[in-house]
Design a protein around this motif. Structure first.
Motif, mmCIF file in Angstrom:
data_model
loop_
_atom_site.group_PDB
_atom_site.id
_atom_site.type_symbol
_atom_site.label_atom_id
_atom_site.label_comp_id
_atom_site.label_asym_id
_atom_site.label_seq_id
_atom_site.Cartn_x
_atom_site.Cartn_y
_atom_site.Cartn_z
ATOM 1 N N UNK A 146 0.861 -1.146 -0.064
ATOM 2 C CA UNK A 146 -0.122 0.285 0.090
ATOM 3 C C UNK A 146 0.889 1.601 0.088
ATOM 4 N N UNK A 147 1.908 0.935 0.616
ATOM 5 C CA UNK A 147 3.022 2.594 1.280
ATOM 6 C C UNK A 147 3.548 2.880 -0.492
ATOM 7 N N UNK A 148 3.888 1.648 -0.789
ATOM 8 C CA UNK A 148 4.703 1.430 -2.710
ATOM 9 C C UNK A 148 3.580 2.324 -3.718
ATOM 10 N N UNK A 149 2.459 1.777 -3.643
ATOM 11 C CA UNK A 149 1.721 1.808 -4.106
ATOM 12 C C UNK A 149 1.040 3.628 -4.086
ATOM 13 N N UNK A 150 0.536 3.809 -2.870
ATOM 14 C CA UNK A 150 0.422 5.494 -2.454
ATOM 15 C C UNK A 150 1.698 5.871 -3.078
ATOM 16 N N UNK A 151 2.965 5.992 -2.991
ATOM 17 C CA UNK A 151 4.264 6.838 -2.929
ATOM 18 C C UNK A 151 4.349 6.724 -4.885
ATOM 19 N N UNK A 152 4.069 5.932 -5.726
ATOM 20 C CA UNK A 152 4.171 5.707 -6.805
ATOM 21 C C UNK A 152 3.281 6.294 -7.593
ATOM 22 N N UNK A 153 1.941 6.333 -7.166
ATOM 23 C CA UNK A 153 0.234 7.228 -7.584
ATOM 24 C C UNK A 153 0.899 8.695 -7.507
ATOM 25 N N UNK A 154 1.522 8.905 -6.247
ATOM 26 C CA UNK A 154 1.057 10.375 -5.881
ATOM 27 C C UNK A 154 2.727 11.093 -6.503
#
Length: 119
Positions: free
Chosen positions: A108-116
């Motif tokens: 979730x952290x990586x997904x949020x980081x790469x999405x933002x």
């Protein structure tokens, strides 16, 4: 508590806890006293229990002390019984669950980081 922790004297021919206490305190009739003494001649467990009860100076405190010791023993047995009911591989299950949760949080952290922060 539980059916596994019944009083050990219930199913034997031994005198009850109260009879032993009354014997030590001299509260039995001569007939009852004779019955207890006849039993003590053949029962090592009761003889040792009576010896321990006789060594206590303040006889009036014996019932409270016995209740407290019995309660402590029942709590320890109950705790041990509950612990023994866990599956053998309980620690493995717990470790796997923790690792899965950590992986989900990282994903979730990586997904949020790469999405933002797109490249």
């Amino acid at each position: 508590m539980n059916e596994h922790f019944k009083d050990i004297f219930v199913t034997t021919g031994c005198p009850s806890q109260q009879q032993l206490l009354d014997y030590v305190q001299g509260r039995l009739t001569p007939e009852e006293q004779h019955e207890v003494e006849m039993h003590l001649a053949d029962c090592e467990l009761c003889s040792e229990a009576l010896e321990g009860l006789s060594a206590i100076q303040d006889k009036e405190k014996i019932p409270a002390m016995v209740r407290e010791m019995k309660w402590d023993l029942l709590k320890k047995l109950h705790k041990k019984y509950r612990k023994s009911r866990r599956p053998d591989n309980y620690n493995i299950y717990l470790t796997v669950i923790v690792l899965v949760i950590i992986c989900i949080v990282l994903a979730l952290f990586w997904g949020y980081h790469f999405y933002t922060h797109p490249k």
